[in-house]
Design a protein around this motif. Structure first.
Motif, PDB file in Angstrom:
ATOM      1  N   GLY A  48       0.958  -1.144   0.001  1.00  0.00           N
ATOM      2  CA  GLY A  48      -0.057  -0.158  -0.221  1.00  0.00           C
ATOM      3  C   GLY A  48       0.789   0.963   0.002  1.00  0.00           C
ATOM      4  N   LEU A  49       0.193   2.305   0.206  1.00  0.00           N
ATOM      5  CA  LEU A  49       1.107   3.720   0.057  1.00  0.00           C
ATOM      6  C   LEU A  49       1.473   3.815   1.562  1.00  0.00           C
ATOM      7  CD1 LEU A  49      -1.347   6.041  -2.113  1.00  0.00           C
ATOM      8  CD2 LEU A  49       0.881   4.917  -2.660  1.00  0.00           C
ATOM      9  N   VAL A  50       2.773   4.116   1.649  1.00  0.00           N
ATOM     10  CA  VAL A  50       3.452   4.438   2.868  1.00  0.00           C
ATOM     11  C   VAL A  50       3.161   5.898   3.397  1.00  0.00           C
ATOM     12  CG1 VAL A  50       5.631   4.450   4.357  1.00  0.00           C
ATOM     13  CG2 VAL A  50       5.084   2.643   2.648  1.00  0.00           C
ATOM     14  N   GLU A  51       3.127   6.785   2.265  1.00  0.00           N
ATOM     15  CA  GLU A  51       2.717   8.329   2.816  1.00  0.00           C
ATOM     16  C   GLU A  51       1.726   8.625   1.844  1.00  0.00           C
ATOM     17  OE1 GLU A  51       6.149  10.742   2.509  1.00  0.00           O
ATOM     18  OE2 GLU A  51       7.524   9.466   3.542  1.00  0.00           O
ATOM     19  N   PRO A  52       0.806   9.523   2.262  1.00  0.00           N
ATOM     20  CA  PRO A  52      -0.281   9.906   1.414  1.00  0.00           C
ATOM     21  C   PRO A  52       0.237  10.723   0.291  1.00  0.00           C
ATOM     22  CG  PRO A  52      -0.547  11.346   3.289  1.00  0.00           C
ATOM     23  CD  PRO A  52       0.709  10.040   3.688  1.00  0.00           C
ATOM     24  N   PRO A  53      -0.283  10.584  -0.967  1.00  0.00           N
ATOM     25  CA  PRO A  53      -0.037  11.551  -2.320  1.00  0.00           C
ATOM     26  C   PRO A  53      -0.406  12.795  -1.779  1.00  0.00           C
ATOM     27  CG  PRO A  53      -1.822  10.346  -2.580  1.00  0.00           C
ATOM     28  CD  PRO A  53      -1.365   9.851  -1.342  1.00  0.00           C
ATOM     29  N   VAL A  54       0.366  13.879  -2.614  1.00  0.00           N
ATOM     30  CA  VAL A  54       0.061  15.297  -2.355  1.00  0.00           C
ATOM     31  C   VAL A  54      -0.764  15.858  -3.512  1.00  0.00           C
ATOM     32  CG1 VAL A  54       1.263  17.483  -2.448  1.00  0.00           C
ATOM     33  CG2 VAL A  54       2.564  15.704  -1.549  1.00  0.00           C
ATOM     34  N   VAL A  55      -1.796  16.138  -3.146  1.00  0.00           N
ATOM     35  CA  VAL A  55      -2.883  16.685  -4.213  1.00  0.00           C
ATOM     36  C   VAL A  55      -3.349  18.066  -4.039  1.00  0.00           C
ATOM     37  CG1 VAL A  55      -3.765  14.428  -4.491  1.00  0.00           C
ATOM     38  CG2 VAL A  55      -4.769  15.661  -2.617  1.00  0.00           C
ATOM     39  N   ALA A  56      -3.835  18.508  -4.993  1.00  0.00           N
ATOM     40  CA  ALA A  56      -4.432  20.151  -4.755  1.00  0.00           C
ATOM     41  C   ALA A  56      -5.961  20.185  -5.468  1.00  0.00           C
ATOM     42  CB  ALA A  56      -3.497  21.040  -5.346  1.00  0.00           C
ATOM     43  N   ARG A  57      -6.650  20.911  -5.196  1.00  0.00           N
ATOM     44  CA  ARG A  57      -8.112  21.023  -5.557  1.00  0.00           C
ATOM     45  C   ARG A  57      -8.061  21.218  -7.088  1.00  0.00           C
ATOM     46  NH1 ARG A  57     -12.107  20.816  -1.867  1.00  0.00           N
ATOM     47  NH2 ARG A  57     -11.427  21.255   0.319  1.00  0.00           N
ATOM     48  N   ASN A  58      -8.668  20.752  -7.732  1.00  0.00           N
ATOM     49  CA  ASN A  58      -8.678  21.204  -9.231  1.00  0.00           C
ATOM     50  C   ASN A  58      -9.781  22.256  -9.325  1.00  0.00           C
ATOM     51  OD1 ASN A  58      -8.993  21.030 -11.911  1.00  0.00           O
ATOM     52  ND2 ASN A  58      -9.295  19.237 -12.548  1.00  0.00           N
ATOM     53  N   MET A  59      -9.059  23.318  -9.765  1.00  0.00           N
ATOM     54  CA  MET A  59      -9.900  24.788  -9.562  1.00  0.00           C
ATOM     55  C   MET A  59     -10.874  24.733 -11.022  1.00  0.00           C
ATOM     56  SD  MET A  59      -9.800  26.161  -7.056  1.00  0.00           S
ATOM     57  CE  MET A  59      -8.599  26.258  -5.554  1.00  0.00           C
ATOM     58  N   ASP A  60     -10.685  23.868 -12.017  1.00  0.00           N
ATOM     59  CA  ASP A  60     -11.332  23.726 -13.234  1.00  0.00           C
ATOM     60  C   ASP A  60     -12.575  22.686 -13.103  1.00  0.00           C
ATOM     61  OD1 ASP A  60      -9.456  25.562 -14.481  1.00  0.00           O
ATOM     62  OD2 ASP A  60      -8.148  24.116 -15.312  1.00  0.00           O
ATOM     63  N   ALA A  61     -12.432  21.755 -12.259  1.00  0.00           N
ATOM     64  CA  ALA A  61     -13.372  20.827 -12.080  1.00  0.00           C
ATOM     65  C   ALA A  61     -13.673  20.550 -10.742  1.00  0.00           C
ATOM     66  CB  ALA A  61     -13.172  19.737 -12.787  1.00  0.00           C
ATOM     67  N   SER A  62     -14.733  21.056 -10.228  1.00  0.00           N
ATOM     68  CA  SER A  62     -15.186  20.802  -8.802  1.00  0.00           C
ATOM     69  C   SER A  62     -15.151  19.299  -8.437  1.00  0.00           C
ATOM     70  CB  SER A  62     -16.608  21.593  -8.589  1.00  0.00           C
ATOM     71  OG  SER A  62     -16.946  21.251  -7.204  1.00  0.00           O
ATOM     72  N   GLY A  63     -14.908  19.098  -7.287  1.00  0.00           N
ATOM     73  CA  GLY A  63     -14.694  17.578  -6.915  1.00  0.00           C
ATOM     74  C   GLY A  63     -13.902  16.806  -7.439  1.00  0.00           C
ATOM     75  N   SER A  64     -12.834  17.190  -8.003  1.00  0.00           N
ATOM     76  CA  SER A  64     -11.672  16.508  -8.476  1.00  0.00           C
ATOM     77  C   SER A  64     -10.403  17.306  -7.880  1.00  0.00           C
ATOM     78  CB  SER A  64     -11.542  16.299 -10.050  1.00  0.00           C
ATOM     79  OG  SER A  64     -11.307  17.806 -10.715  1.00  0.00           O
ATOM     80  N   TRP A  65      -9.308  16.372  -8.048  1.00  0.00           N
ATOM     81  CA  TRP A  65      -8.056  16.794  -7.443  1.00  0.00           C
ATOM     82  C   TRP A  65      -7.070  16.538  -8.165  1.00  0.00           C
ATOM     83  CZ3 TRP A  65      -8.086  18.593  -2.190  1.00  0.00           C
ATOM     84  CH2 TRP A  65      -9.255  18.583  -1.455  1.00  0.00           C
ATOM     85  N   LEU A  66      -6.057  17.334  -8.340  1.00  0.00           N
ATOM     86  CA  LEU A  66      -4.656  17.029  -9.127  1.00  0.00           C
ATOM     87  C   LEU A  66      -3.712  16.386  -8.247  1.00  0.00           C
ATOM     88  CD1 LEU A  66      -4.729  20.578 -11.004  1.00  0.00           C
ATOM     89  CD2 LEU A  66      -5.531  18.389 -11.855  1.00  0.00           C
ATOM     90  N   LEU A  67      -3.012  15.188  -8.827  1.00  0.00           N
ATOM     91  CA  LEU A  67      -2.005  14.500  -8.055  1.00  0.00           C
ATOM     92  C   LEU A  67      -0.683  15.605  -8.403  1.00  0.00           C
ATOM     93  CD1 LEU A  67      -0.974  12.087  -6.631  1.00  0.00           C
ATOM     94  CD2 LEU A  67      -0.500  11.138  -9.044  1.00  0.00           C
ATOM     95  N   LEU A  68      -0.048  16.071  -7.537  1.00  0.00           N
ATOM     96  CA  LEU A  68       1.263  16.728  -7.487  1.00  0.00           C
ATOM     97  C   LEU A  68       2.401  16.002  -7.179  1.00  0.00           C
ATOM     98  CD1 LEU A  68      -0.029  19.992  -5.701  1.00  0.00           C
ATOM     99  CD2 LEU A  68      -0.076  19.498  -8.045  1.00  0.00           C
ATOM    100  N   ALA A  69       2.260  15.118  -6.441  1.00  0.00           N
ATOM    101  CA  ALA A  69       3.437  14.184  -5.918  1.00  0.00           C
ATOM    102  C   ALA A  69       3.058  13.097  -5.416  1.00  0.00           C
ATOM    103  CB  ALA A  69       4.462  14.964  -4.995  1.00  0.00           C
ATOM    104  N   ALA A  70       3.693  11.953  -5.458  1.00  0.00           N
ATOM    105  CA  ALA A  70       3.331  10.470  -4.802  1.00  0.00           C
ATOM    106  C   ALA A  70       4.388   9.910  -4.207  1.00  0.00           C
ATOM    107  CB  ALA A  70       2.609   9.711  -6.047  1.00  0.00           C
TER     108      ALA A  70
END
Length: 70
Positions: A48-70
């Motif tokens: 599994g994942l040891v650390e949570p991925p880094v995400v940011a809110r997707n300002m272009d689409a409500s309810g979705s997130w952008l994966l910045l770093a994993a």
């Protein structure tokens, strides 16, 4: 005079469905077939994942997130 610093992150942790996280870039076939990529995916499947991925809110689409770093 004290300057205020704007936070670059949210204070609260949130649980996000994986389907709501969008990649910032698409990985090429050569990267996906590399030995390192195969090792990483095998590790995630097994442990599994040891650390949570880094995400940011997707300002272009409500309810979705952008994966910045994993």
């Amino acid at each position: 005079m004290t300057k205020k610093v704007q936070l670059g992150f949210e204070n609260d942790c949130v649980m996000i469905p994986v389907a709501d996280i969008l990649p910032v870039r698409v990985l090429s076939k050569s990267i996906k077939s590399s030995r390192k990529y195969t090792q990483i995916t095998a590790s995630i499947r097994e442990i599994g994942l040891v650390e949570p991925p880094v995400v940011a809110r997707n300002m272009d689409a409500s309810g979705s997130w952008l994966l910045l770093a994993a």
